[in-house]
Design an enzyme around this catalytic site. Structure first.
Site, PDB file in Angstrom:
ATOM      1  N   GLU A 114       0.829  -1.212   0.000  1.00 25.55           N
ATOM      2  CA  GLU A 114       0.000   0.000   0.000  1.00 25.55           C
ATOM      3  C   GLU A 114       0.860   1.257   0.000  1.00 25.55           C
ATOM      4  O   GLU A 114       2.004   1.251   0.468  1.00 25.55           O
ATOM      5  CB  GLU A 114      -0.981  -0.014   1.175  1.00 25.55           C
ATOM      6  CG  GLU A 114      -0.327  -0.184   2.520  1.00 25.55           C
ATOM      7  CD  GLU A 114      -1.332  -0.163   3.667  1.00 25.55           C
ATOM      8  OE1 GLU A 114      -2.273  -0.958   3.654  1.00 25.55           O
ATOM      9  OE2 GLU A 114      -1.146   0.671   4.566  1.00 25.55           O
ATOM     10  N   CYS A 142       1.965  -2.411  15.215  1.00 23.79           N
ATOM     11  CA  CYS A 142       1.901  -2.130  13.780  1.00 23.79           C
ATOM     12  C   CYS A 142       1.178  -3.224  13.005  1.00 23.79           C
ATOM     13  O   CYS A 142       1.507  -4.412  13.130  1.00 23.79           O
ATOM     14  CB  CYS A 142       3.325  -1.976  13.252  1.00 23.79           C
ATOM     15  SG  CYS A 142       3.406  -1.853  11.474  1.00 23.79           S
ATOM     16  N   GLY A 183       7.477  -1.995   5.845  1.00 20.27           N
ATOM     17  CA  GLY A 183       8.855  -2.477   5.706  1.00 20.27           C
ATOM     18  C   GLY A 183       9.863  -1.610   6.415  1.00 20.27           C
ATOM     19  O   GLY A 183       9.581  -0.478   6.810  1.00 20.27           O
ATOM     20  N   GLU A 184      11.052  -2.170   6.587  1.00 20.57           N
ATOM     21  CA  GLU A 184      12.181  -1.430   7.164  1.00 20.57           C
ATOM     22  C   GLU A 184      13.106  -1.079   5.995  1.00 20.57           C
ATOM     23  O   GLU A 184      13.763  -1.961   5.424  1.00 20.57           O
ATOM     24  CB  GLU A 184      12.897  -2.313   8.211  1.00 20.57           C
ATOM     25  CG  GLU A 184      14.297  -1.892   8.588  1.00 20.57           C
ATOM     26  CD  GLU A 184      14.429  -0.441   9.015  1.00 20.57           C
ATOM     27  OE1 GLU A 184      13.784  -0.023   9.975  1.00 20.57           O
ATOM     28  OE2 GLU A 184      15.216   0.297   8.368  1.00 20.57           O
ATOM     29  N   SER A 197      12.885   6.683   7.009  1.00 22.46           N
ATOM     30  CA  SER A 197      12.602   6.392   8.413  1.00 22.46           C
ATOM     31  C   SER A 197      13.006   4.954   8.749  1.00 22.46           C
ATOM     32  O   SER A 197      12.541   4.012   8.118  1.00 22.46           O
ATOM     33  CB  SER A 197      11.107   6.574   8.656  1.00 22.46           C
ATOM     34  OG  SER A 197      10.785   6.171   9.948  1.00 22.46           O
ATOM     35  N   SER A 213      12.649   5.616  14.490  1.00 24.22           N
ATOM     36  CA  SER A 213      11.498   5.286  15.346  1.00 24.22           C
ATOM     37  C   SER A 213      12.026   4.909  16.717  1.00 24.22           C
ATOM     38  O   SER A 213      12.700   3.893  16.860  1.00 24.22           O
ATOM     39  CB  SER A 213      10.734   4.109  14.748  1.00 24.22           C
ATOM     40  OG  SER A 213      10.230   4.478  13.498  1.00 24.22           O
ATOM     41  N   HIS A 256      10.059   5.565  20.102  1.00 21.41           N
ATOM     42  CA  HIS A 256       8.852   5.100  20.821  1.00 21.41           C
ATOM     43  C   HIS A 256       9.020   4.856  22.319  1.00 21.41           C
ATOM     44  O   HIS A 256       8.022   4.662  23.015  1.00 21.41           O
ATOM     45  CB  HIS A 256       8.242   3.845  20.169  1.00 21.41           C
ATOM     46  CG  HIS A 256       8.034   3.965  18.692  1.00 21.41           C
ATOM     47  ND1 HIS A 256       7.558   5.102  18.101  1.00 21.41           N
ATOM     48  CD2 HIS A 256       8.254   3.083  17.672  1.00 21.41           C
ATOM     49  CE1 HIS A 256       7.495   4.927  16.788  1.00 21.41           C
ATOM     50  NE2 HIS A 256       7.907   3.717  16.511  1.00 21.41           N
ATOM     51  N   ASN A 261      -2.973   5.338  15.632  1.00 14.31           N
ATOM     52  CA  ASN A 261      -4.194   4.934  14.927  1.00 14.31           C
ATOM     53  C   ASN A 261      -4.501   3.494  15.305  1.00 14.31           C
ATOM     54  O   ASN A 261      -3.774   2.585  14.889  1.00 14.31           O
ATOM     55  CB  ASN A 261      -3.985   5.000  13.406  1.00 14.31           C
ATOM     56  CG  ASN A 261      -4.112   6.415  12.900  1.00 14.31           C
ATOM     57  OD1 ASN A 261      -5.039   7.133  13.255  1.00 14.31           O
ATOM     58  ND2 ASN A 261      -3.159   6.827  12.085  1.00 14.31           N
ATOM     59  N   CYS A 269      -0.564   2.294   9.091  1.00 10.25           N
ATOM     60  CA  CYS A 269       0.294   1.672   8.080  1.00 10.25           C
ATOM     61  C   CYS A 269       0.008   0.168   7.997  1.00 10.25           C
ATOM     62  O   CYS A 269       0.027  -0.530   9.000  1.00 10.25           O
ATOM     63  CB  CYS A 269       1.746   1.922   8.462  1.00 10.25           C
ATOM     64  SG  CYS A 269       2.928   0.888   7.634  1.00 10.25           S
TER      65      CYS A 269
END
Ligand code: SF4
Length: 365
Positions: free
Chosen positions: A101, A128, A176-177, A208, A231, A233, A311, A355
């Site tokens: 996506e 995620c 993905g990373e 990112s 990231s 967190h 989200n 995501c």
């Protein structure tokens, strides 16, 4: 279909995989004059044609060779969601049937796209939707480039003869990373940044990472003006491991060492992404831990914090969205300590905004 046909099909790759130099080598190998590369790139990235046959200043023979060796469309639109705020989310089917996506957001500084770099993801962020489905494969650079071309097409749908709009900003932050697909992502960046390619300014591109320390150091050596986001967190190992399984292998100390190396080498700012999860990492003590991590060392002026309201994802009911007051208080505490912090503006909250949500929904169906 006979074996020869099959072999030809398998060999065909997306022409968007090729850098200008690689296309020039191919052109020379075919006995075509090297200046044709510029013409081909112009058709691909400026005129944005859908078939080689539209490349009218090339000979019939050259167009036939291009048709024989390359494809122009690796992505098929599967589903599209339109948000009231102008965000467009697209689910694409790749040539091998895998789904990815891509999201297009409209900002006051221009249209921005969030691209996917892998089919699934192995990093294991526990909040995620993308991480629920393990990595199947890396995307080729061409498959990432094509996400921009397809979304630019959507951006201009229904605009008739008006001057086409261009995507001006790119965030490599979808499924993905990106640093786990390092070479293809770097090649993608070089193609879209190339002045004869999509000519998207390096400072308009953000990559990112979840914190692959070795790759952050390698990236620091590339000499690119591309922005880096990490990231985070959580600022303590116990909590970060709970939120991101990757932290077990690459704890905060290793990550910060790589970030410091990057800062020293590039003198460019780094953004820490911090997703706020209710009663997990949004308490005042977490804000203080974060401020302390940033202010220790010589990082204060080069680190920015991007606070992201979560989200919710239906399959992950252990996490809830923080209250707006907690989010605002978290930002205030950071700022009071002298940390640059912003709360990310939300996009597409009326569609599957998280995501990987649209993809995982489709796969479940
Ligand atoms: S947040 Fe990014 S890195 Fe983490 S699991 Fe999801 S796609 Fe992978």
């Amino acid at each position: 279909m006979n074996a020869t046909h099959l072999a030809i099909q398998v060999e065909k790759q997306s022409i968007y995989n090729l850098s200008e130099e690689e296309l020039t080598s191919w052109v020379i190998k075919q006995g075509i004059q090297p200046f044709r590369t510029k013409q081909i790139w112009k058709w691909l990235y400026q005129k944005k044609v859908n078939s080689f046959d539209e490349m009218s200043d090339l000979s019939v023979g050259t167009r036939a060779l291009l048709n024989e060796h390359f494809s122009l469309a690796s992505l098929q639109e599967d589903k599209v969601q339109y948000s009231k705020d102008g965000t467009i989310k697209c689910l694409f089917t790749l040539n091998d049937g895998n789904l990815i996506e891509t999201v297009l957001m409209k900002h006051n500084y221009g249209p921005s796209i969030c691209v996917t770099t892998q089919v699934g993801c192995n990093i294991g962020c526990t909040f995620c939707a993308s991480g629920l489905l393990k990595k199947v494969r890396n995307l080729s650079s061409g498959e990432i480039v094509e996400q921009i071309l397809c979304m630019e097409y959507k951006l201009n749908e229904g605009r008739g003869t008006a001057k086409p709009k261009k995507i001006s900003h790119v965030v490599v932050m979808g499924i993905g990373e990106p640093f786990d697909n390092y070479d293809n992502v770097l090649r993608f960046i070089r193609i879209i940044n190339h002045k004869a390619g999509l000519a998207i300014g390096a400072r308009h591109i953000t990559i990112s990472t979840s914190g692959l320390a070795t790759k952050i150091k390698t990236f620091a050596e590339e000499g690119l003006q591309v922005n880096l986001a990490v990231s985070l967190h959580a600022a303590k190992n116990g909590l970060r491991t709970q939120i991101m399984k990757l932290n077990k292998a690459i704890p905060i100390e290793l990550l910060m060492e790589a970030v410091d190396y990057y800062l020293e080498k590039t003198n460019r700012k780094v953004t820490f992404e911090y997703i706020l999860l209710k009663d997990v990492n949004d308490q005042p003590s977490c804000a203080l831990d974060l401020a302390e991590l940033i202010l220790s060392g010589n990082r204060r002026h080069l680190i920015y914090v991007n606070l992201i309201p979560y989200n919710p994802v239906s399959e992950l009911d252990q996490y809830q969205r923080s209250d707006p007051e907690s989010i605002a208080a978290f930002a205030r505490m950071l700022r009071a300590k002298g940390v640059n912090a912003v709360i990310r503006r939300e996009h597409g909250t009326d569609i599957d905004a998280a995501c990987g949500q649209l993809r995982s929904k489709q796969l479940r169906q």
